[in-house]
Design a protein around this motif. Structure first.
Motif, short mmCIF file in Angstrom:
data_model
loop_
_atom_site.label_atom_id
_atom_site.label_comp_id
_atom_site.label_asym_id
_atom_site.label_seq_id
_atom_site.Cartn_x
_atom_site.Cartn_y
_atom_site.Cartn_z
N GLN A 52 0.83 -1.19 0.00
CA GLN A 52 0.00 0.00 0.00
C GLN A 52 0.87 1.25 0.00
OE1 GLN A 52 -3.38 0.19 -0.34
NE2 GLN A 52 -2.92 2.38 -0.60
N ARG A 53 2.03 1.15 0.61
CA ARG A 53 2.95 2.28 0.63
C ARG A 53 3.40 2.63 -0.79
NH1 ARG A 53 8.57 2.37 4.18
NH2 ARG A 53 9.13 4.55 3.81
N GLU A 54 3.62 1.62 -1.61
CA GLU A 54 4.02 1.86 -3.00
C GLU A 54 2.86 2.44 -3.81
OE1 GLU A 54 7.49 -1.49 -3.71
OE2 GLU A 54 5.42 -2.16 -3.46
N ILE A 55 1.65 1.97 -3.55
CA ILE A 55 0.47 2.53 -4.21
C ILE A 55 0.33 4.01 -3.84
CG2 ILE A 55 -2.04 2.46 -4.39
CD1 ILE A 55 -0.77 0.12 -5.74
N PHE A 69 2.91 10.77 -6.71
CA PHE A 69 3.61 11.13 -7.93
C PHE A 69 2.64 11.73 -8.94
CE2 PHE A 69 5.14 9.67 -12.21
CZ PHE A 69 6.23 10.52 -12.31
N MET A 70 1.47 11.12 -9.08
CA MET A 70 0.47 11.62 -10.02
C MET A 70 -0.04 13.00 -9.62
SD MET A 70 -1.82 8.33 -11.21
CE MET A 70 -2.42 7.92 -9.57
N LEU A 71 -0.21 13.20 -8.31
CA LEU A 71 -0.78 14.46 -7.83
C LEU A 71 0.25 15.57 -7.71
CD1 LEU A 71 -3.19 13.13 -5.06
CD2 LEU A 71 -3.86 14.46 -7.05
N GLN A 72 1.40 15.26 -7.10
CA GLN A 72 2.37 16.30 -6.79
C GLN A 72 3.38 16.55 -7.90
OE1 GLN A 72 4.09 15.27 -2.96
NE2 GLN A 72 2.09 15.00 -2.02
N ASP A 73 3.89 15.48 -8.50
CA ASP A 73 4.92 15.64 -9.53
C ASP A 73 4.33 15.90 -10.92
OD1 ASP A 73 7.85 14.57 -8.43
OD2 ASP A 73 6.14 13.77 -7.34
N LEU A 74 3.14 15.32 -11.18
CA LEU A 74 2.54 15.46 -12.50
C LEU A 74 1.32 16.37 -12.51
CD1 LEU A 74 2.68 11.76 -13.77
CD2 LEU A 74 4.44 13.53 -13.91
N ASN A 75 0.66 16.52 -11.36
CA ASN A 75 -0.54 17.33 -11.27
C ASN A 75 -1.60 16.85 -12.26
OD1 ASN A 75 -2.08 19.40 -10.13
ND2 ASN A 75 -1.42 20.90 -11.66
N ARG A 105 -5.73 10.55 -13.91
CA ARG A 105 -5.32 9.73 -12.76
C ARG A 105 -5.99 8.36 -12.79
NH1 ARG A 105 -6.02 14.50 -9.69
NH2 ARG A 105 -7.82 13.64 -8.58
N ILE A 106 -7.25 8.32 -13.20
CA ILE A 106 -7.95 7.04 -13.32
C ILE A 106 -7.25 6.16 -14.33
CG2 ILE A 106 -10.05 5.92 -14.17
CD1 ILE A 106 -11.66 8.12 -12.87
N VAL A 107 -6.94 6.74 -15.49
CA VAL A 107 -6.27 5.97 -16.55
C VAL A 107 -4.90 5.51 -16.09
CG1 VAL A 107 -5.31 6.08 -18.87
CG2 VAL A 107 -7.53 7.09 -18.43
N ALA A 108 -4.13 6.42 -15.47
CA ALA A 108 -2.78 6.08 -15.03
C ALA A 108 -2.79 4.94 -14.02
CB ALA A 108 -2.10 7.30 -14.42
N MET A 109 -3.72 4.98 -13.06
CA MET A 109 -3.78 3.91 -12.06
C MET A 109 -4.26 2.61 -12.69
SD MET A 109 -3.00 2.86 -9.15
CE MET A 109 -2.50 4.38 -8.32
N ASN A 110 -5.14 2.70 -13.69
CA ASN A 110 -5.56 1.49 -14.39
C ASN A 110 -4.40 0.86 -15.15
OD1 ASN A 110 -8.20 1.57 -13.50
ND2 ASN A 110 -8.98 2.61 -15.31
#
Length: 251
Positions: free
Chosen positions: A77-80, A86-92, A98-103
């Motif tokens: 869970q720590r890696e998730i 990363f998606m929120l802070q580094d890529l915004n 975000r849905i697509v990236a996590m999928n």
């Protein structure tokens, strides 16, 4: 809103083909199935000519990060949480992306394809653009050390990508040194040595500024969704040069 977040349907996989295409087809189709989570846009777009490279980068990044997280045999869970940050802070990333990236990440974890296959297809797309290849290594390193350390499993797998991309271990050592808490990391960011002349360092700095300007990076296939990351890297280059200049003036 980034265009990648609007893509839907299994046919997206055909845009890039290969192992990454299989991941893309499944992930984008699943994103469409999840449309109740957010209000997806009414229009559905397909990648235009020239956008296939951006799509390949986007899918490859999260597919390779998935295999990197699985390098020790399990995904915690720590890696998730690290991927989400990363998606929120580094890529915004916007909610759709975000849905697509996590999928993509979740699909790649259980994919029979290997990290080496993803890295090989990525290299096939960007073999003539070493700056893009270096940025991918940088992304893998940044996410891997986000929890405070680079474990041996991750280190070995990133080194596999380094070799597939045609870089030698000295290049990897320099990239990895960027994340070391020492003064020499500024020299590593510019790819120079502390005993290099002022002229050489300034020349290298100017080359990097030209190569890694966000507008140029995006035009060469770096996804628009990664623009914030590109801007951060550009500022990092500028900051490194300023710190080196300051340090040399106080000698």
């Amino acid at each position: 809103m980034g265009w990648i977040g609007k893509l839907v349907g299994g046919t997206i996989g055909f845009a890039i083909g290969g192992p990454l295409g299989a991941i893309a087809g499944a992930a984008f189709g699943h994103a469409y199935d999840q449309s109740q989570l957010v209000e997806l846009p009414q229009e559905v777009i397909r990648p235009r000519p020239g956008q296939e490279a951006q799509l390949t980068f986007f899918v490859a990044a999260f597919s390779m990060l998935a295999k990197l997280a699985r390098a020790d045999g399990r995904v915690t869970q720590r890696e998730i949480d690290t991927i989400n940050r990363f998606m929120l802070q580094d890529l915004n990333l916007d909610p759709y992306s975000r849905i697509v990236a996590m999928n993509i990440f979740q699909t790649a974890i259980d994919s029979p394809n290997t990290f080496e296959e993803f890295a090989g297809q990525f290299f096939g797309q960007f073999h003539a653009q070493p700056e893009i290849l270096r940025l991918m290594i940088d992304i893998l390193l940044r996410v891997s050390v986000a929890d405070g350390e680079l474990n041996p499993h991750e280190d070995r797998l990133i080194l596999v990508a380094v070799r597939i991309f045609g870089f030698d271990e000295a290049v990897y050592s320099a990239l990895r040194a960027r994340y070391a808490p020492t003064a020499d990391k500024y020299y590593a960011i510019l790819g120079v040595k502390p005993d290099d002349s002022d002229e050489k360092i300034k020349s290298q700095y100017r080359k990097l500024v030209m190569k890694y300007h966000p507008d140029r990076i995006v035009s060469n296939g770096f996804p628009e969704e990664f623009t914030k990351f590109a801007q951060d890297k550009f500022r990092e280059i500028q900051e490194a040069y300023e710190m080196i200049e300051k340090e040399r003036k106080t000698r």
